[in-house]
Write a protein that holds these residues in place. Structure first.
Motif, PDB file in Angstrom:
ATOM      1  N   PHE A 240       4.507   6.591   6.204  1.00 38.35           N
ATOM      2  CA  PHE A 240       3.691   6.605   4.993  1.00 38.35           C
ATOM      3  C   PHE A 240       2.353   7.283   5.290  1.00 38.35           C
ATOM      4  CE2 PHE A 240       6.493   3.162   3.597  1.00 38.35           C
ATOM      5  CZ  PHE A 240       6.629   3.446   2.256  1.00 38.35           C
ATOM      6  N   ASN A 241       1.827   7.949   4.277  1.00 45.32           N
ATOM      7  CA  ASN A 241       0.452   8.442   4.320  1.00 45.32           C
ATOM      8  C   ASN A 241      -0.371   7.665   3.303  1.00 45.32           C
ATOM      9  OD1 ASN A 241       0.517  10.462   6.365  1.00 45.32           O
ATOM     10  ND2 ASN A 241       1.654  11.783   4.966  1.00 45.32           N
ATOM     11  N   TYR A 242      -1.693   7.790   3.423  1.00 41.11           N
ATOM     12  CA  TYR A 242      -2.564   7.011   2.534  1.00 41.11           C
ATOM     13  C   TYR A 242      -3.769   7.858   2.134  1.00 41.11           C
ATOM     14  CZ  TYR A 242      -4.204   2.546   0.610  1.00 41.11           C
ATOM     15  OH  TYR A 242      -4.591   1.527  -0.237  1.00 41.11           O
ATOM     16  N   SER A 243      -3.461   9.075   1.649  1.00 41.69           N
ATOM     17  CA  SER A 243      -4.531  10.006   1.295  1.00 41.69           C
ATOM     18  C   SER A 243      -4.602  10.264  -0.202  1.00 41.69           C
ATOM     19  CB  SER A 243      -4.343  11.333   2.048  1.00 41.69           C
ATOM     20  OG  SER A 243      -4.333  11.126   3.443  1.00 41.69           O
ATOM     21  N   THR A 244      -3.459  10.609  -0.797  1.00 44.82           N
ATOM     22  CA  THR A 244      -3.429  10.922  -2.217  1.00 44.82           C
ATOM     23  C   THR A 244      -3.082   9.685  -3.041  1.00 44.82           C
ATOM     24  OG1 THR A 244      -1.087  11.529  -2.241  1.00 44.82           O
ATOM     25  CG2 THR A 244      -2.667  13.241  -1.606  1.00 44.82           C
ATOM     26  N   THR A 245      -3.285   9.810  -4.346  1.00 45.93           N
ATOM     27  CA  THR A 245      -2.962   8.694  -5.249  1.00 45.93           C
ATOM     28  C   THR A 245      -1.479   8.356  -5.187  1.00 45.93           C
ATOM     29  OG1 THR A 245      -4.772   9.343  -6.717  1.00 45.93           O
ATOM     30  CG2 THR A 245      -3.078   7.896  -7.629  1.00 45.93           C
ATOM     31  N   ALA A 246      -0.634   9.386  -5.148  1.00 47.96           N
ATOM     32  CA  ALA A 246       0.812   9.152  -5.101  1.00 47.96           C
ATOM     33  C   ALA A 246       1.216   8.451  -3.813  1.00 47.96           C
ATOM     34  CB  ALA A 246       1.560  10.486  -5.234  1.00 47.96           C
ATOM     35  N   GLU A 247       0.600   8.832  -2.696  1.00 42.24           N
ATOM     36  CA  GLU A 247       0.922   8.197  -1.413  1.00 42.24           C
ATOM     37  C   GLU A 247       0.469   6.742  -1.397  1.00 42.24           C
ATOM     38  OE1 GLU A 247       0.582  12.255   1.328  1.00 42.24           O
ATOM     39  OE2 GLU A 247      -1.107  10.846   1.163  1.00 42.24           O
ATOM     40  N   MET A 248      -0.705   6.481  -1.963  1.00 43.16           N
ATOM     41  CA  MET A 248      -1.184   5.102  -2.038  1.00 43.16           C
ATOM     42  C   MET A 248      -0.262   4.254  -2.903  1.00 43.16           C
ATOM     43  SD  MET A 248      -5.282   5.654  -2.484  1.00 43.16           S
ATOM     44  CE  MET A 248      -6.253   6.587  -1.286  1.00 43.16           C
ATOM     45  N   GLN A 249       0.191   4.846  -4.017  1.00 40.59           N
ATOM     46  CA  GLN A 249       1.082   4.115  -4.912  1.00 40.59           C
ATOM     47  C   GLN A 249       2.405   3.795  -4.234  1.00 40.59           C
ATOM     48  OE1 GLN A 249       0.303   2.855  -7.790  1.00 40.59           O
ATOM     49  NE2 GLN A 249       2.350   2.006  -8.176  1.00 40.59           N
ATOM     50  N   ALA A 250       2.936   4.756  -3.450  1.00 42.45           N
ATOM     51  CA  ALA A 250       4.194   4.515  -2.734  1.00 42.45           C
ATOM     52  C   ALA A 250       4.033   3.390  -1.711  1.00 42.45           C
ATOM     53  CB  ALA A 250       4.648   5.804  -2.040  1.00 42.45           C
ATOM     54  N   TRP A 251       2.891   3.352  -1.034  1.00 44.19           N
ATOM     55  CA  TRP A 251       2.601   2.279  -0.068  1.00 44.19           C
ATOM     56  C   TRP A 251       2.520   0.932  -0.764  1.00 44.19           C
ATOM     57  CZ3 TRP A 251       2.930   1.158   4.810  1.00 44.19           C
ATOM     58  CH2 TRP A 251       2.105   0.214   5.413  1.00 44.19           C
ATOM     59  N   MET A 252       1.878   0.899  -1.928  1.00 40.65           N
ATOM     60  CA  MET A 252       1.762  -0.344  -2.687  1.00 40.65           C
ATOM     61  C   MET A 252       3.129  -0.840  -3.145  1.00 40.65           C
ATOM     62  SD  MET A 252      -1.465  -1.368  -3.009  1.00 40.65           S
ATOM     63  CE  MET A 252      -1.667  -2.212  -4.582  1.00 40.65           C
ATOM     64  N   VAL A 253       3.983   0.074  -3.585  1.00 43.93           N
ATOM     65  CA  VAL A 253       5.332  -0.304  -4.021  1.00 43.93           C
ATOM     66  C   VAL A 253       6.105  -0.913  -2.857  1.00 43.93           C
ATOM     67  CG1 VAL A 253       7.555   0.603  -4.804  1.00 43.93           C
ATOM     68  CG2 VAL A 253       5.443   1.362  -5.907  1.00 43.93           C
ATOM     69  N   HIS A 254       5.963  -0.317  -1.677  1.00 39.67           N
ATOM     70  CA  HIS A 254       6.665  -0.830  -0.497  1.00 39.67           C
ATOM     71  C   HIS A 254       6.180  -2.231  -0.142  1.00 39.67           C
ATOM     72  CE1 HIS A 254       9.029  -0.450   3.152  1.00 39.67           C
ATOM     73  NE2 HIS A 254       7.989  -0.860   3.862  1.00 39.67           N
ATOM     74  N   LEU A 255       4.864  -2.443  -0.181  1.00 39.44           N
ATOM     75  CA  LEU A 255       4.310  -3.763   0.122  1.00 39.44           C
ATOM     76  C   LEU A 255       4.736  -4.795  -0.916  1.00 39.44           C
ATOM     77  CD1 LEU A 255       0.669  -2.855   1.240  1.00 39.44           C
ATOM     78  CD2 LEU A 255       2.653  -3.314   2.689  1.00 39.44           C
ATOM     79  N   ARG A 256       4.781  -4.383  -2.172  1.00 35.39           N
ATOM     80  CA  ARG A 256       5.170  -5.316  -3.238  1.00 35.39           C
ATOM     81  C   ARG A 256       6.625  -5.766  -3.061  1.00 35.39           C
ATOM     82  NH1 ARG A 256       3.509  -2.363  -7.082  1.00 35.39           N
ATOM     83  NH2 ARG A 256       1.367  -3.161  -6.970  1.00 35.39           N
ATOM     84  N   ARG A 257       7.475  -4.839  -2.620  1.00 36.54           N
ATOM     85  CA  ARG A 257       8.869  -5.215  -2.358  1.00 36.54           C
ATOM     86  C   ARG A 257       8.961  -6.192  -1.189  1.00 36.54           C
ATOM     87  NH1 ARG A 257      11.553   0.844  -2.733  1.00 36.54           N
ATOM     88  NH2 ARG A 257      11.623   1.004  -5.015  1.00 36.54           N
TER      89      ARG A 257
END
Length: 368
Positions: A240-257
């Motif tokens: 995962f990366n944590y730079s762009t809005t889309a990357e942050m959103q993907a990280w959040m989705v993974h954590l929520r799961r």
């Protein structure tokens, strides 16, 4: 609950946390799609030519093996259902053993003989007393008779091409490509391992670019060194990366799961996604899903043991993930991931009383 009932209940919860289900990520879905496409193209082809293979590259603990096995499990179920759970090419009167997918791990110090033996172990074939020629022939026979359409060789970068035996294994892999099976090679740092020519990643396109073929003196064929890169599709599984809005959103989705899989008594909604927890977890793991999983597992055990039943920064700060948590990854082959350094804090203990006004005795005198 009685004390025994509580213990059994906690063991059930710890068993769940020790085997968290595989979570799909945008990166793993891209890899799974590429693997399925290459395997299906090869499985439905009836031509006698070489099947195109695929190489999956990525650092350690990023879920390469889990992603590929999950994708191939889907292929196997669909392929078996399509053929009525039988080998369509089996001869009448013979035993019908179907294994659409075969999976083996490359030995740490591989030789052609040990590699063939690993493959035959998967099929349960007897190879006692066989010479290399017999082993290769038996491998080919097993692949055909079991109707195998995909052969996964994991940890392929355990091959060190400065060793003659490892070069022989690479030649054996080339020979396997003549069989009616799609080869899937999985490893860490494939572009710089020598399996392909030395490569660099283009920062604009993200693709690997290889320099001109150099004659190493062992073969007059200038194209010999590029055989693998022409026969194999190459794909990366990135963290995962944590730079762009889309990357942050993907990280959040993974954590929520992940939150939905935790069996803690307190409400887990927002436990990993509220406040500064997403940034904290990314700093502790650098987006590597294997490190994140180990961190969450350790945290859940600690939360059950101290009866806090909740993951917090203070609790996660009490320990760190170490290479010992991933003993199946060979450090010498670069399979161990880089774990961000962390200095664990001591567990806070409450004395249950205020000690500010305690009398520590008379002060020492400085008089000479």
């Amino acid at each position: 609950m009685t004390k025994r009932q509580k213990r059994i209940h906690d063991l059930h919860r710890l068993a769940t946390h020790s085997s968290l289900p595989i979570q799909a990520t945008p990166m793993s879905e891209r890899v799974a799609h590429a693997v399925l496409a290459r395997v299906e193209d090869g499985a439905f082809s009836h031509k006698a030519g070489t099947r195109g293979g695929i190489m999956v590259n990525g650092d350690g603990a990023q879920g390469k093996t889990e992603t590929i096995c999950e994708a191939l499990a889907i292929f196997q179920e669909e392929w078996l259902a399509l053929n009525n759970y039988a080998n369509p090419d089996a001869m009448p009167g013979t035993r019908d053993l179907v294994a659409p997918v075969a999976y083996v791990r490359c030995p740490v110090k591989a030789t052609p003989i040990s590699t063939c033996q690993r493959i035959l172990d998967f099929y349960g074939e007897d190879y006692k007393g066989m010479r290399l020629e017999d082993l290769v022939r038996t491998v080919k026979t097993a692949v055909i008779e079991h109707a195998t359409k995909a052969l996964v060789i994991d940890d392929i970068t355990r091959l060190k091409l400065h060793r003659e035996a490892d070069q022989d294994v690479l030649d054996l892999i080339r020979e396997m490509m003549s069989m009616p099976v799609t080869l899937i090679l999985v490893g860490v740092g494939i572009p710089t391992s020598g399996l392909l020519r030395e490569g660099l990643r283009d920062p604009k396109t993200g693709e690997w670019v290889y320099g001109p073929v150099k004659d190493r003196g062992r073969s007059p064929n200038d194209h010999a060194a590029s055989q693998h890169e022409r026969r194999f599709q190459f794909i990366d599984l990135d963290p995962f990366n944590y730079s762009t809005t889309a990357e942050m959103q993907a990280w959040m989705v993974h954590l929520r799961r992940l939150e939905g899989e935790l069996r803690l008594l307190n409400n887990t909604d927002g436990m990993l996604t509220d406040g500064g927890m997403p940034e904290y977890l990314f700093d502790r793991t650098k987006g590597v899903v294997g490190i994140l999983e180990k961190l969450i597992q350790h945290g859940c055990r600690r939360a059950v043991e101290d009866k806090s039943e909740r993951l917090t920064k203070d609790l996660l700060n009490q320990f760190t993930v170490t290479p010992d948590d991933m003993p199946d990854l060979d450090a010498e082959s670069g399979e161990q991931p880089h774990i961000p350094p962390h200095d664990p804090t001591s567990k806070k203990k409450s004395t249950g009383r205020i000690a500010v006004f305690d009398d520590n005795g008379p002060a020492e005198s400085n008089a000479g």
